[in-house]
Design an enzyme around this catalytic site. Structure first.
Site, PDB file in Angstrom:
ATOM      1  N   SER A 119       0.822  -1.211   0.000  1.00  0.00           N
ATOM      2  CA  SER A 119       0.000   0.000   0.000  1.00  0.00           C
ATOM      3  C   SER A 119       0.851   1.254   0.000  1.00  0.00           C
ATOM      4  CB  SER A 119      -0.870   0.031   1.258  1.00  0.00           C
ATOM      5  OG  SER A 119      -1.653  -1.124   1.339  1.00  0.00           O
ATOM      6  N   GLU A 152      -4.267  -0.011  -8.876  1.00  0.00           N
ATOM      7  CA  GLU A 152      -3.209   0.980  -9.141  1.00  0.00           C
ATOM      8  C   GLU A 152      -1.993   0.238  -9.689  1.00  0.00           C
ATOM      9  OE1 GLU A 152      -2.421   4.759  -6.362  1.00  0.00           O
ATOM     10  OE2 GLU A 152      -3.007   3.014  -5.195  1.00  0.00           O
TER      11      GLU A 152
HETATM   12  P1  NAD Z   1      -3.304  -9.593   6.434  1.00  0.00           P
HETATM   13  O1  NAD Z   1      -2.745  -9.325   7.771  1.00  0.00           O
HETATM   14  O2  NAD Z   1      -4.757  -9.929   6.294  1.00  0.00           O
HETATM   15  O3  NAD Z   1      -2.492 -10.804   5.718  1.00  0.00           O
HETATM   16  C1  NAD Z   1      -1.106 -10.838   5.601  1.00  0.00           C
HETATM   17  C2  NAD Z   1      -0.695 -12.290   5.431  1.00  0.00           C
HETATM   18  O4  NAD Z   1       0.706 -12.344   5.109  1.00  0.00           O
HETATM   19  C3  NAD Z   1      -0.896 -13.143   6.706  1.00  0.00           C
HETATM   20  O5  NAD Z   1      -1.697 -14.277   6.420  1.00  0.00           O
HETATM   21  C4  NAD Z   1       0.534 -13.523   7.096  1.00  0.00           C
HETATM   22  O6  NAD Z   1       0.625 -14.813   7.691  1.00  0.00           O
HETATM   23  C5  NAD Z   1       1.234 -13.486   5.744  1.00  0.00           C
HETATM   24  N1  NAD Z   1       2.681 -13.399   5.822  1.00  0.00           N
HETATM   25  C6  NAD Z   1       3.448 -12.687   6.690  1.00  0.00           C
HETATM   26  N2  NAD Z   1       4.751 -12.899   6.449  1.00  0.00           N
HETATM   27  C7  NAD Z   1       4.815 -13.757   5.392  1.00  0.00           C
HETATM   28  C8  NAD Z   1       5.896 -14.367   4.686  1.00  0.00           C
HETATM   29  N3  NAD Z   1       7.167 -14.120   5.006  1.00  0.00           N
HETATM   30  N4  NAD Z   1       5.603 -15.201   3.665  1.00  0.00           N
HETATM   31  C9  NAD Z   1       4.316 -15.468   3.337  1.00  0.00           C
HETATM   32  N5  NAD Z   1       3.256 -14.930   3.979  1.00  0.00           N
HETATM   33  C10 NAD Z   1       3.499 -14.073   4.988  1.00  0.00           C
HETATM   34  O7  NAD Z   1      -2.916  -8.327   5.543  1.00  0.00           O
HETATM   35  P2  NAD Z   1      -3.647  -7.789   4.204  1.00  0.00           P
HETATM   36  O8  NAD Z   1      -4.668  -6.786   4.585  1.00  0.00           O
HETATM   37  O9  NAD Z   1      -4.032  -8.956   3.342  1.00  0.00           O
HETATM   38  O10 NAD Z   1      -2.439  -6.971   3.529  1.00  0.00           O
HETATM   39  C11 NAD Z   1      -1.467  -7.601   2.737  1.00  0.00           C
HETATM   40  C12 NAD Z   1      -0.781  -6.574   1.858  1.00  0.00           C
HETATM   41  O11 NAD Z   1      -1.763  -5.933   1.035  1.00  0.00           O
HETATM   42  C13 NAD Z   1      -0.065  -5.461   2.627  1.00  0.00           C
HETATM   43  O12 NAD Z   1       1.092  -5.091   1.908  1.00  0.00           O
HETATM   44  C14 NAD Z   1      -1.095  -4.343   2.602  1.00  0.00           C
HETATM   45  O13 NAD Z   1      -0.511  -3.059   2.732  1.00  0.00           O
HETATM   46  C15 NAD Z   1      -1.684  -4.526   1.222  1.00  0.00           C
HETATM   47  N6  NAD Z   1      -3.016  -3.963   1.038  1.00  0.00           N
HETATM   48  C16 NAD Z   1      -3.940  -4.020   2.050  1.00  0.00           C
HETATM   49  C17 NAD Z   1      -5.203  -3.459   1.857  1.00  0.00           C
HETATM   50  C18 NAD Z   1      -6.242  -3.529   2.954  1.00  0.00           C
HETATM   51  O14 NAD Z   1      -7.237  -2.819   2.863  1.00  0.00           O
HETATM   52  N7  NAD Z   1      -6.074  -4.350   3.970  1.00  0.00           N
HETATM   53  C19 NAD Z   1      -5.535  -2.863   0.634  1.00  0.00           C
HETATM   54  C20 NAD Z   1      -4.576  -2.840  -0.390  1.00  0.00           C
HETATM   55  C21 NAD Z   1      -3.316  -3.382  -0.174  1.00  0.00           C
END
Ligand code: NAD
Length: 291
Positions: A119, A152
């Site tokens: 993000s 994006e």
């Molecule tokens: P989340 O906490 O729901 O999930 C993250 C996952 O990554 C977890 O299941 C965790 O176990 C896993 N993880 C951590 N370290 C890891 C590794 N070394 N190898 C493999 N898996 C690993 O988080 P999310 O909301 O899904 O966010 C994930 C990404 O997407 C982040 O970069 C976030 O900024 C981005 N993002 C989030 C949103 C949102 O609204 N939540 C929107 C757009 C982008």
């Protein structure tokens, strides 16, 4: 450069959403996560999200079954090296993302495209830690992925044109719309959205309004579909804090200072919907404000 198979790193809310829409569009998807429980939950989580779309008449039972058939999981990150396009969607922490790419690089096909769903973190800096900065870019989905129309696309300083075009074609195949952003902290959507959420938290912190009055004000006064605090809980307060820190560090402007109350909620492990508590408590039948 035609993409047929997708590797998704991270089976959290974004990874599951990305796998869901990719499989519905006919891509083969291979997912991994360090958390075995998250990985084992993939078929049931994506299955129930697809079932909701079936019940709303958006997709057929056969499309749901075909999408689930196209998704598989592996505990080994290195297995993703044989896919055409890797989308990293792990926790928003630069050290985690860098380690993932470094571990993956020795196992990649020569033409695999690497992308991150980050993000806010610098695409150029992540790319520089791999063997292929020209085939690396930002692929930023919105949450919830199956519902939100925008993706994006962020070019790092070295991203080449065929890589950009290949990712653009994937977005078109998903039936979504892409917007191009330059590689500066938090890109476009979160550069604008997160300071608003952070300001809503300051408004709460300074006692200008309660959780309910702030959310009601923005919903009815600015016609936002969700209030900013409700939205923060939906995004994840850890993710919101991480993005504010990237803006603050990357742009060196005090206007991006994360609200101390946001830090406090994250310290408490009250991360929003995913932990059942944030600005609202989700453990009962209806969400109850926590302040
Ligand atoms: P989340 O906490 O729901 O999930 C993250 C996952 O990554 C977890 O299941 C965790 O176990 C896993 N993880 C951590 N370290 C890891 C590794 N070394 N190898 C493999 N898996 C690993 O988080 P999310 O909301 O899904 O966010 C994930 C990404 O997407 C982040 O970069 C976030 O900024 C981005 N993002 C989030 C949103 C949102 O609204 N939540 C929107 C757009 C982008």
């Amino acid at each position: 450069m035609t993409v047929q198979s997708i590797g998704v790193v991270g089976a959290g809310q974004m990874g599951n959403g990305i796998a869901h829409v990719m499989a519905l569009a006919g891509f083969e998807v291979l997912m991994t996560d360090v958390n075995g429980d998250a990985l084992r939950a993939v078929p049931s989580v994506i299955g129930s999200n697809l079932a909701r779309q079936v019940s709303r008449g958006k997709i057929s039972e056969a499309e749901k079954a075909e999408a689930l058939r196209l998704i598989s999981t592996t505990p080994k990150l290195t297995d993703l090296g044989q896919t055409d396009l890797v989308i990293e969607a792990a926790t928003e922490r630069e050290t985690i993302k860098t380690a993932i790419f470094e571990d993956l690089v020795p196992h990649l096909k020569h033409d695999t495209i690497l992308t991150s769903n980050t993000s806010s973190i610098s695409i150029t800096r992540l790319a520089a830690r791999t063997d292929r900065p020209e085939r690396f870019m930002g692929f930023h989905f919105m949450n919830p992925v199956p519902v939100m129309q925008l993706v994006e696309l962020i070019r790092g300083i070295a991203t080449d044109e065929p890589t950009f075009r290949a990712c653009e074609a994937v977005v078109a195949k998903l039936g979504k719309t892409s917007a191009t952003a330059e590689d500066f902290p938090a890109f476009i959507v979160n550069r604008i959205l997160m300071p608003m959420i952070n300001e809503a938290i300051y408004t709460l912190y300074e006692g200008v309004g309660s959780v309910r009055s702030i959310d009601t004000s923005l919903k009815l006064g600015a016609n936002h579909p969700m209030g900013p605090l409700e939205l923060a809980d939906f995004i994840g307060l850890d993710t919101c804090l991480a993005i504010m820190n990237v803006l603050h560090d990357g742009l060196a402007d005090t206007k991006y200072r994360p609200c101390p109350l946001l830090t406090k909620y994250v310290e408490a492990g009250w991360l929003g919907r995913k932990t059942d508590r944030g600005f609202y408590d989700y453990r009962g039948e209806t969400p109850v404000p926590t302040r």
